[in-house]
Design an enzyme around this catalytic site. Sequence first.
Site, PDB file in Angstrom:
ATOM      1  N   SER A   1       5.231  -6.116 -10.671  1.00 18.53           N
ATOM      2  CA  SER A   1       6.337  -6.837 -11.298  1.00 18.53           C
ATOM      3  C   SER A   1       6.346  -8.319 -10.909  1.00 18.53           C
ATOM      4  O   SER A   1       5.768  -8.721  -9.891  1.00 18.53           O
ATOM      5  CB  SER A   1       7.667  -6.195 -10.893  1.00 18.53           C
ATOM      6  OG  SER A   1       7.666  -4.834 -11.259  1.00 18.53           O
TER       7      SER A   1
HETATM    8  N1  SAM Z   1       6.382  -1.180  -7.477  1.00 14.59           N
HETATM    9  C1  SAM Z   1       5.071  -1.429  -8.013  1.00 14.59           C
HETATM   10  C2  SAM Z   1       4.364  -2.548  -7.313  1.00 14.59           C
HETATM   11  O1  SAM Z   1       4.918  -3.122  -6.351  1.00 14.59           O
HETATM   12  O2  SAM Z   1       3.223  -2.819  -7.699  1.00 14.59           O
HETATM   13  C3  SAM Z   1       5.094  -1.678  -9.503  1.00 14.59           C
HETATM   14  C4  SAM Z   1       5.460  -0.456 -10.247  1.00 14.59           C
HETATM   15  S1  SAM Z   1       4.960  -0.402 -11.944  1.00 14.59           S
HETATM   16  C5  SAM Z   1       6.037  -1.564 -12.668  1.00 14.59           C
HETATM   17  C6  SAM Z   1       5.652   1.206 -12.327  1.00 14.59           C
HETATM   18  C7  SAM Z   1       4.909   2.349 -11.679  1.00 14.59           C
HETATM   19  O3  SAM Z   1       5.684   3.540 -11.856  1.00 14.59           O
HETATM   20  C8  SAM Z   1       3.561   2.636 -12.292  1.00 14.59           C
HETATM   21  O4  SAM Z   1       2.568   2.596 -11.311  1.00 14.59           O
HETATM   22  C9  SAM Z   1       3.716   4.038 -12.879  1.00 14.59           C
HETATM   23  O5  SAM Z   1       2.526   4.809 -12.855  1.00 14.59           O
HETATM   24  C10 SAM Z   1       4.786   4.602 -11.981  1.00 14.59           C
HETATM   25  N2  SAM Z   1       5.511   5.763 -12.507  1.00 14.59           N
HETATM   26  C11 SAM Z   1       5.938   6.000 -13.773  1.00 14.59           C
HETATM   27  N3  SAM Z   1       6.596   7.171 -13.830  1.00 14.59           N
HETATM   28  C12 SAM Z   1       6.597   7.687 -12.566  1.00 14.59           C
HETATM   29  C13 SAM Z   1       7.121   8.863 -11.971  1.00 14.59           C
HETATM   30  N4  SAM Z   1       7.799   9.794 -12.662  1.00 14.59           N
HETATM   31  N5  SAM Z   1       6.925   9.059 -10.644  1.00 14.59           N
HETATM   32  C14 SAM Z   1       6.246   8.147  -9.910  1.00 14.59           C
HETATM   33  N6  SAM Z   1       5.717   7.024 -10.409  1.00 14.59           N
HETATM   34  C15 SAM Z   1       5.901   6.787 -11.721  1.00 14.59           C
END
Ligand code: SAM
Length: 224
Positions: free
Chosen positions: A69
């Site tokens: 993000s």
């Molecule tokens: N916090 C992260 C960082 O610092 O890089 C960025 C997160 S990215 C915007 C969103 C993440 O949520 C993705 O890696 C995606 O695979 C994960 N995601 C989506 N649905 C999910 C779920 N039900 N459980 C865990 N992770 C999930």
Amino acid sequence: MWYAMTETDSSADEREKMVRLQIKARGVRDPEVLAAMQKIPRHLFVPEDCERSAYEDRPLPIGEGQTISQPYIVAVMTEQLELQPGDRVLEVGAGSGYQAALLAELAGSVISIERLEGLADRARENLARAGITGVRVVVGDGTEGYPPEAPYDAIIITAASPGVPQPLIDQLAEGGRLIAPIGPRDCQDLIKLVKHEGRVERTSLGGVCFVPLIGQFGWRGEDP
Ligand code: SAM
């Protein structure tokens, strides 16, 4: 090799500019959050071909259609968690591991859940390379939370959900804070929940755009 920039180069200067111009100037004030963002080497959490953009004012691709993000949004969400040393924190959406690194710097133990195994592996590698301890990256559906370590003083969801998953509300400790982007797939409202006497008080922090939270209590599958 993935990463070329080293700590002897200009990355500390780039972080100082990022904190001053993108984060402090827009109203993030918590000195602990600002110091953590100055300290954590964000360039170690992005793919090599994005390294030169690591301190720019935007999200970046991290593979598998996911993103790290925008630094300002990371700062706002982190500040709103009101972390204290020793807090138990749950992150849903480990992605690159960058947000988890900040949480570990400011709180006690951090569990970070990621549904994509390849990203979870990379997040662990990134955290190790940055010398961050205190984060456990778990593969699974974070919409179900992580009951073995509950309750949590703070929960952060870093993907967009149509509503706040009930298991996460249940796993929030008394006095706990939860931050999440909630709303339609294209753009959402960043919301904050605080739990008092078993009930949650909700406030809105403004508009954001996140990738979808895919899971039992989030979006089902990749379809709209
Ligand atoms: N916090 C992260 C960082 O610092 O890089 C960025 C997160 S990215 C915007 C969103 C993440 O949520 C993705 O890696 C995606 O695979 C994960 N995601 C989506 N649905 C999910 C779920 N039900 N459980 C865990 N992770 C999930």
